[in-house]
Design a protein around this motif. Structure first.
Motif, PDB file in Angstrom:
ATOM      1  N   ALA A 379       0.762  -1.359   0.059  1.00  0.00           N
ATOM      2  CA  ALA A 379      -0.138  -0.110   0.006  1.00  0.00           C
ATOM      3  C   ALA A 379       0.881   1.106   0.106  1.00  0.00           C
ATOM      4  O   ALA A 379       0.317   2.214  -0.347  1.00  0.00           O
ATOM      5  CB  ALA A 379      -1.043   0.036   1.296  1.00  0.00           C
ATOM      6  N   MET A 380       2.244   1.036   0.564  1.00  0.00           N
ATOM      7  CA  MET A 380       2.895   2.424   0.700  1.00  0.00           C
ATOM      8  C   MET A 380       4.448   1.922   0.199  1.00  0.00           C
ATOM      9  O   MET A 380       5.127   2.000   1.125  1.00  0.00           O
ATOM     10  CB  MET A 380       3.172   2.718   2.213  1.00  0.00           C
ATOM     11  CG  MET A 380       1.762   2.914   2.717  1.00  0.00           C
ATOM     12  SD  MET A 380       1.774   3.289   4.692  1.00  0.00           S
ATOM     13  CE  MET A 380       2.776   4.740   4.705  1.00  0.00           C
ATOM     14  N   HIS A 454      -5.731   2.360   1.856  1.00  0.00           N
ATOM     15  CA  HIS A 454      -5.224   3.494   1.848  1.00  0.00           C
ATOM     16  C   HIS A 454      -3.991   3.916   1.200  1.00  0.00           C
ATOM     17  O   HIS A 454      -3.165   2.898   1.256  1.00  0.00           O
ATOM     18  CB  HIS A 454      -4.831   4.337   3.222  1.00  0.00           C
ATOM     19  CG  HIS A 454      -4.303   3.195   4.001  1.00  0.00           C
ATOM     20  ND1 HIS A 454      -2.744   3.121   4.173  1.00  0.00           N
ATOM     21  CD2 HIS A 454      -4.800   2.348   5.074  1.00  0.00           C
ATOM     22  CE1 HIS A 454      -2.491   2.253   4.794  1.00  0.00           C
ATOM     23  NE2 HIS A 454      -3.505   1.737   5.457  1.00  0.00           N
ATOM     24  N   GLY A 455      -3.775   4.889   0.513  1.00  0.00           N
ATOM     25  CA  GLY A 455      -2.317   4.894  -0.087  1.00  0.00           C
ATOM     26  C   GLY A 455      -1.195   5.609   1.005  1.00  0.00           C
ATOM     27  O   GLY A 455      -1.170   5.549   2.001  1.00  0.00           O
ATOM     28  N   GLU A 456      -0.492   6.248   0.078  1.00  0.00           N
ATOM     29  CA  GLU A 456       0.832   6.644   0.765  1.00  0.00           C
ATOM     30  C   GLU A 456       0.171   7.870   1.451  1.00  0.00           C
ATOM     31  O   GLU A 456      -0.708   8.506   1.324  1.00  0.00           O
ATOM     32  CB  GLU A 456       1.908   7.082  -0.361  1.00  0.00           C
ATOM     33  CG  GLU A 456       2.520   6.117  -1.092  1.00  0.00           C
ATOM     34  CD  GLU A 456       3.752   5.604  -0.298  1.00  0.00           C
ATOM     35  OE1 GLU A 456       4.082   6.026   0.999  1.00  0.00           O
ATOM     36  OE2 GLU A 456       4.703   4.912  -0.852  1.00  0.00           O
TER      37      GLU A 456
END
Lengths: 493, 122, 493
Positions: A379-380, A454-456
């Protein structure tokens, strides 16, 4: 840049030494003035930080010219003076370059976590950097002690920033431990040194060389190393984990830029310029402290293994890594000392990356425990890439710059015929492997738990760790260049 | 020679009696009395220093050759004045304390202080 | 005119005392006190200039020649105190006008100023005189007026505090009288210089030894050295704020000066510190004072009581300095005498501001003070750091001097006591700062009105002085230097 800068900062213009101290103070003043304009305030902070980085780096061409600035005679026989020398400039460079990055990171972090009292926060940040610059450029022990204490007081409110009971308790532990060591152990050591040698000026080859017997030297060395509480030698390390209650930018500042690096810097400086490597090598002064450092290294490593809270794990890792530098100083030979000095730099860059990543993780998904980090690498990706590079550097594997510092330390231990310490160093690396690599493994090789993806974190929170991770890679390539000036000083008695 | 030193024994006794009263009695007026006795003993000490054998009072008079030393007398006059001032101030305080607390016994005074809370009535 | 300065210095405040009462007006009474303070400051400065080169001013009262007549002696050893007492008097005059109007009923204010004038007279007289009995008389003038001043405090506890102080103070003063009497009996002289010349021949005399002991115990009561300190906390805490400020900064300091004067220039260091073990006793009691005072301060719930107990500890520092009986030790004593007077004066002045605005000085009432009254809180914080002995404050300079003097004489235990006491100071100062900074202002801390300018300026003048002396200690250091050489040097007495 070399020609130009050495023109404006010629040896006659020793006043240039005041600029690194004055700039952050100026930033602090500006922050106070702009307290009602958040964006302007933060931009000013970053701008001055960049300027400071430029100024400090521009001082490198003059580093061998023995530039010195005597400010004034404070007490009879004691003057407040600044002087330029490689070790100090190294520390100052690390602090100055990492400050603007930390500021950028804090902007993003504090906004995302809706912190209050930001003016106070940025002002104290600036004050702490000014104090760190002062410590880096001090020409004698008294000047250094002043900066050291100001640093403690400037960072204390930062630790308790949240203002809640836990924050206050952490702040209290921080202040009490640091003051107990500095006033109870370091100050008497400084006064004693002044009485033995007639002065507290730093001298190449050691101020106390030939001025005190072996017993006195051993006691004095212990007083210094334990008294420099910021180097977190056990049993005075408790303030580091306690200070984790602070917001992550503060931890990044404390654990990479200002406080702990000031601590190990003072240890290195005292070993080189107050005792002298030859004096330390000859007697038994370093035997006990060598083992204290070794014990700290191992015990802190084990404690890091057992911590689930990410920041706590990183805190104990810092305690362990600082012990590497102290160990380098106690081995009392050129190679080990250079290794310690290099480790000051590589650890700073590596650890700040790790803390930035911890902050980014918190901002993105409010997670703070290692057990919660499964699959986040997907995700990150940028955050965890930076984390991986920094972790490799801390463990001492290529392509991280930290490999060279560990290598030099191992060489130094071998040269000093300390087989046991070689084993300790290797064990320490294994421990760091054990507490850092599983995080990388979990992040990339385990599936994400079900739930919203969720992203960065926002850019301002992700860019700094990527930059510092790149610096880790850069150090892998350029370590020799970084450590050369220090080796010059160490080799020339 | 303890015969001629009996004065000092008396002075010492008075001194100790005075101090003992100050320390042991809880009543404020009695403390002041003890203080006075203590001070009086010191006055006697000084005056006894000044006595010259066969000397008369230090007042110039026809036909007398030997006088006692006048300086201790002068010093003691000063000290007596100081003592009077101290006693006056002490008694003034005693009057005010009685008005405020209703008692002059030290134990009761401390009790009343503790009872009214750590802050006295402002 | 300038020849009369030593006498004028004492006579002018003495004359102003009844004038305060005659006019029956609060403003006129205040003006009289201000005039008296300014006049004595002027005299002190002029005389300081005259004795700067190591000279001594001698003034014969009434033209009677010493040793028969009473003479006043102004030299390096009492100039610092003359300057200190008169400066503090001026500051308190400026500060006290509004403070006293709010705390004392208007009909009593002229009486209070009259007592302040008398107290000033007494203190200046003790400092200037060269006759031992005269010292006793002025001591009683100062003491009696201070009993009356303390009794004017708010609340009935002030009366009890004043009475307790009266009893124990009178016992102490009478002890001094006994001692003076015994010394007179042995030598037949009351003049300090004459005694210094005659006493060495009489050293074996037991009456003399007893006399010396009586004198020193008497002064110990006035100085509030542990264990004779019992009167101080109640007296300082219950007095009106301006009175606390004045007494805390001057009362014990003048008694300490008198002790040193008697020890070094009347009885002689050979009797006091070699035959009588006053050096060892002094050092032990000083260590106990440092520890007990600081420890008790940590448990206080009222700011003024906290400051009073802190004063007990700091008297210990000063006593430790001169008990070493070396030039460095006496110098450190004088330095701390000046620095502590300035710092403690500013703290009690700040407490007075709190009393005016908040109506209470209990620590709980200080919640959130950093936000409601930032300037006052800032003054308390900075002055508190001075008590701890943080570098860049005056407290650090005197602690450094004391630490150097102690290490030079090998007094490790006393040094340890001093450091522990400083750490306890961190605790109680930290408590105040924490309560003021990190807690929310509670309803009861609603500050009424604004701080009067005169009070704020006076408080901050003292705080800035303590910072200035921390950075540029030349003035106190040169005064202390001259004092130490005058006391211990060949011409002492």
């Amino acid at each position: 840049m070399g020609e130009l800068s050495s023109e404006w900062a010629a040896a006659e213009n020793a006043v240039a030494l005041l600029i690194p101290v004055a700039l952050p103070l100026l930033a602090g003043g500006v922050v106070l003035l702009l307290r009602h304009h958040p964006r302007a305030r933060e931009s000013a902070s970053v701008l001055v930080g960049v300027a400071l980085g430029a100024v400090v780096l521009s001082l490198w061409p003059m580093v061998d010219e023995e530039v010195r600035l005597d400010l004034w005679t404070w007490l009879p026989g004691i003057s407040l003076s600044l002087a330029l020398e490689p070790l100090g400039l190294l520390f100052a460079s690390v602090a100055a370059v990492l400050w603007p990055l930390t500021t950028v990171f804090s902007v993003g972090y504090m906004r995302s976590t809706r912190q209050e009292n930001l003016t106070r926060f940025y002002f104290l940040f600036a004050l702490a950097i000014a104090a760190a610059m002062w410590v880096a450029l001090s020409a004698n022990l008294v000047t250094l002690f002043i900066g050291y204490e100001v640093l403690t007081f400037a960072t204390w409110p930062l630790v308790s920033h949240q203002g809640d009971p836990a924050g206050r308790r952490g702040g209290r532990t921080y202040l009490v431990l640091l003051l107990v060591t500095s006033m109870g152990l370091l100050l008497p050591a400084i006064v004693w040194t002044g009485l033995l040698a007639g002065t507290t000026e730093f001298q190449a080859g050691g101020l106390l060389a030939d001025r005190a017997g072996p017993g006195v030297l051993a006691v004095l060395f212990a007083l210094y190393l334990f008294g420099i509480g910021k180097a977190a030698l056990m049993p005075f390390h408790g303030w580091l984990p306690a200070a984790m209650v602070a917001p992550t930018p503060v931890s990044a500042l404390l654990h990479a830029v200002a406080v702990v690096k000031a601590g190990v810097f003072v240890v290195l400086k005292v070993s080189l310029y107050v005792f002298g490597l030859e004096t330390l090598a000859v007697g038994d002064a370093t035997t006990v402290m060598r083992w204290v450092a070794a014990a700290t290294l191992l015990v802190a490593g084990v404690l890091a293994l057992r911590s689930d809270n990410l920041k706590r794990r990183l805190a104990y890792s810092t305690v362990s890594q600082l012990a590497y530098v102290v160990l380098g100083a106690t081995l009392a030979n050129d190679v080990a000392f250079a290794g310690g000095a290099l480790h000051m730099v590589t650890h700073a860059v590596g650890k700040i990356t790790l803390f930035f990543c911890a902050g980014a993780i918190f901002v993105a998904c409010r997670k703070s425990r290692v057990s919660e980090l499964d699959g986040l690498g997907r995700a990150m990706p940028w955050t965890f890439a930076a984390f991986t590079v920094a972790a490799l550097s801390i463990v001492g594997l290529p392509p991280g710059g930290g490999m060279w510092s560990k290598w030099l330390l191992l060489l130094g231990a071998t040269e000093a015929d300390q087989a046991a310490l070689v084993a300790v160093l290797l064990a320490g690396s294994l421990l760091s492997l054990g507490y850092l690599m599983p995080i990388v493994a979990r992040a990339f090789f385990r599936p994400l738990p079900a739930g919203p993806v969720h992203g960065e974190a926002p850019l301002s929170v992700v860019v700094p760790p990527v930059v510092t991770a790149a610096a880790c890679l850069g150090l892998f390539v350029g370590a020799e260049f970084v450590i050369a000036p220090v080796i010059n000083v160490v080799d020339a008695p | 020679m303890s015969g001629s030193l009996y004065v000092y024994w008396l002075i010492f006794a008075l001194m100790m009696i005075g101090l003992y009263i100050v320390i042991s009695h809880g009543n404020l007026v009695k403390k002041l009395i003890g203080l006075n006795i203590f001070q009086v003993s010191v006055f006697l000490l000084y005056i006894s220093f000044g006595k010259v054998r066969d000397g008369s009072a230090p007042i110039v008079k026809e036909g007398i050759d030997t006088y006692s030393h006048p300086l201790p007398h002068v010093l003691i006059l000063t000290a007596i004045v100081v003592g009077v001032a101290t006693t006056a101030l002490g008694l003034a305080l005693v009057v005010r304390i009685f008005e405020a607390y209703g008692s002059l016994e030290e134990d009761l005074l401390h009790e009343r202080d503790a009872a009214s809370g750590v802050d006295g009535p402002s | 005119m300038t020849a009369e300065l030593p006498a004028l210095q004492v006579v002018i405040p003495l004359l102003c005392a009844p004038l305060c009462l005659l006019f029956r007006s609060r403003t006129a009474a205040w003006l009289m006190f201000l005039l008296a303070a300014l006049a004595s400051l002027g005299c002190a400065v002029l005389m300081a200039g005259q004795v700067a080169g190591g000279d001594m001013l001698r003034y014969e009262m009434g033209g009677w020649e010493p040793p028969v007549g009473i003479e006043y002696v102004i030299a390096g050893f009492n100039v610092p105190l003359l300057l200190l007492v008169s400066t503090i008097a001026v500051v308190v005059a400026v500060y006290g006008r509004r403070s006293l109007e709010s705390e004392i009923s208007s009909s009593r204010i002229p009486l209070l100023y009259a007592c302040l004038c008398l107290n000033l007279t007494g203190l200046l007289g003790i400092v200037s005189t060269g006759d031992v009995f005269n010292a006793f008389v002025f001591l009683e003038i100062a003491s009696l007026s201070s009993y009356a001043l303390i009794a004017m405090g708010k609340g009935r506890r002030a009366l009890l505090a004043a009475f307790q102080y009266l009893v124990i103070g009178t016992v102490g003063a009478v002890f001094i009288l006994i001692g003076v009497g015994l010394t007179y009996a042995v030598t037949g002289s009351l003049n300090m210089a004459d005694l210094a010349a005659r006493l060495p021949d009489a050293y074996g005399n037991r009456a003399l030894t007893a006399g010396a002991v009586f004198v020193f115990v008497g002064f110990a009561v006035k100085m509030a050295v542990f264990p004779l300190h019992g009167w101080l906390p109640d007296a300082y805490a219950e007095a009106p704020s301006a009175v606390s400020t004045f007494l805390a900064a001057t009362g014990t300091k003048v008694a300490i000066y008198a002790f040193m004067r008697f020890a070094f220039t009347v009885f002689g260091a050979a009797l006091v510190f070699e035959r009588l073990p006053l050096d060892r006793i002094g050092l032990s009691l000083a260590s106990l004072a440092m520890l007990v005072g600081a420890a008790a301060a940590c448990f206080q719930t009222d700011l003024k009581y906290l400051l009073a107990w802190s004063s007990v500890a700091h008297v210990g520092y000063i006593v430790a300095g001169y008990s070493l009986a070396t030039v460095d030790g006496v110098q450190a004593s004088y330095l701390h005498l000046i620095n502590h007077a300035v710092i403690k004066g500013s703290l009690f002045a700040a407490a007075g501001i709190l009393m005016l605005r908040l109506g209470s000085v209990r620590l709980e009432a200080l919640s959130g003070l950093g936000r409601t009254m930032p300037w006052t809180f800032g003054a308390i914080a900075v002055a508190g750091l001075g008590l701890v002995g943080v570098p860049l404050t005056a407290g650090f300079v005197s602690k450094w001097a004391l630490a150097t003097a102690l290490i030079d004489e090998g007094q490790g235990l006393v040094l340890a006591a001093m450091l522990v006491s400083s750490l306890l100071a961190v605790v109680y100062t930290g408590r105040i700062i924490e309560i003021g900074w990190f807690r929310e202002p509670s309803g009861s801390t609603a500050a009424a009105g604004t701080t009067p300018v005169s009070m704020g300026v006076a408080t901050w003048a003292l705080v800035l002085a303590s910072l200035y002396f921390g950075v540029d200690p030349r003035l106190p250091a040169s005064l202390a230097d001259a004092a130490a050489s005058a006391l211990l040097g060949p011409g002492g007495g």
